[in-house]
Structure formats: C-alpha cells, structure tokens
Design a protein around this motif. Structure first.
Motif: not given
Length: 200
Positions: A49-55, A136-148
C-alpha cells in the motif's frame, strides 16, 4: 464492462483518498513506541500500500500479429489460441518475478497485493475489477539481474519463448535504474474467502 471498469477506477481513487486521510490521522502522536512505529512501517511496505522506488524491470507481453504464420520450418501453422496471451502467461511472469526477489509488482497500472488475482476472460485481463487489453506490462522493483535469471529459469516462460520464436508472440524486457510503483489504492477486504473460526 467498460462502464463497470470505469466505476471501479473511480471507486479506487475515492478509497485511496479516504485511506490517505486515515493514515494521516493514524500518524498523529498516539503514544506508540519507535519500535512499534518501525514495525508498522515495515508492514505497510510489505502490504503493497506504500509507493516503492528502486531498480527494476518491465516485461511486456503482446498478442502475435493477426496474420501471423509459422516462422520456423516444420512448425505447424498456428491456431487462434497460439496467437494470444493467456492467463497462465501473465501468471508465469508474475510468479517468476516474485521468485527472483521482486519487492513489489505492478500489472498495467495496478499494484499487486496478497489478495490480487491475475485472471483473463477471453483475450482480456481482469484485475481487481478493471479490464485491460494487450499489450500487457508487468513492472517489478528488485534486483534486475536476479529477476532476469528467474524469468529465464521458468519452465512456463521457456515454453512461451517457443511461441515467441514460432509465431511472433510479443516479449520484451526493459531494465530500469529507477522505477516507481504506486501504492495499492483499492479495497483490501476479502470478497470470497472468509476466515473460519477455529472449532473448539
């Protein structure tokens, strides 16, 4: 459906405004300790419920062109179901991103929370009472390398890539140095599943 979707969007804005007022009142000095305040802040962050910012990453899925044909020799010509995004494709991306350590995920313009359900009816996505069409666009905040790596390791998405190569289904992954996901603003009440009181 479009009218109901618009109504739901307006109700979400109204709910967000009320939640903002409630949060402001809750932040007034209520005698809580710093440890309690820190715990509450952590719970808010985890709840979505809170805004989240990051890579982060954005994955875009799209239907194949209407006149798509087989691009690879010895592959059968596509059936209509081979050319559209299905619920399991969207769910596979979301699940892989969570497995890859995503701190928060947004599908289209809505933040996912624990009660969110990614469902498709025909070739449209229904998410939290609103209707969306591809892409459809799915966006995620987290470590890009690990998510890839998690996306690449998903058996469901490996199968999806076969259709990308064979028939031209859309697949695009964009990396972001700074990505902001809005806080979830809809209702958090369960509409169907209800807690059951333990039997004595």
């Amino acid at each position: 459906i479009k009218e109901r979707s618009q109504d739901n969007a307006e109700l979400e804005q109204s709910t967000a405004a009320v939640r903002g007022r409630v949060d402001t009142l809750a932040e007034r000095d209520d005698g809580s300790t710093k440890a309690e305040d820190a715990k509450l802040a952590a719970l808010r962050a985890a709840s979505g419920t809170e805004e989240l910012t990051g890579k982060g990453l954005t994955v875009t899925l799209n239907d194949a062109p209407p006149n798509a044909t087989a691009r690879i020799p010895n592959v059968p010509e596509p059936q209509p179901n081979d050319l559209v995004i299905h619920q399991q494709d969207l769910q596979a991306v979301v699940n892989a991103l969570w497995r890859g350590g995503a701190q928060g995920i947004q599908v289209m313009d809505q933040r996912l929370i624990s009660t969110s359900a990614v469902r498709c009816v025909g070739n449209t996505l229904i998410l939290q009472g609103r209707v969306y069409s591809p892409p459809y666009k799915i966006s995620a905040v987290g470590d890009p390398g690990t998510m890839k790596k998690a996306l690449a390791a998903s058996p469901a998405l490996q199968n999806y890539q076969l259709y990308v190569n064979a028939y031209g289904l859309g697949w695009k992954v964009d990396e972001h140095k700074a990505l902001t996901l809005p806080g979830y603003s809809g209702t958090v009440d369960l509409h169907y599943a209800k807690p059951v009181a333990p039997t004595p």
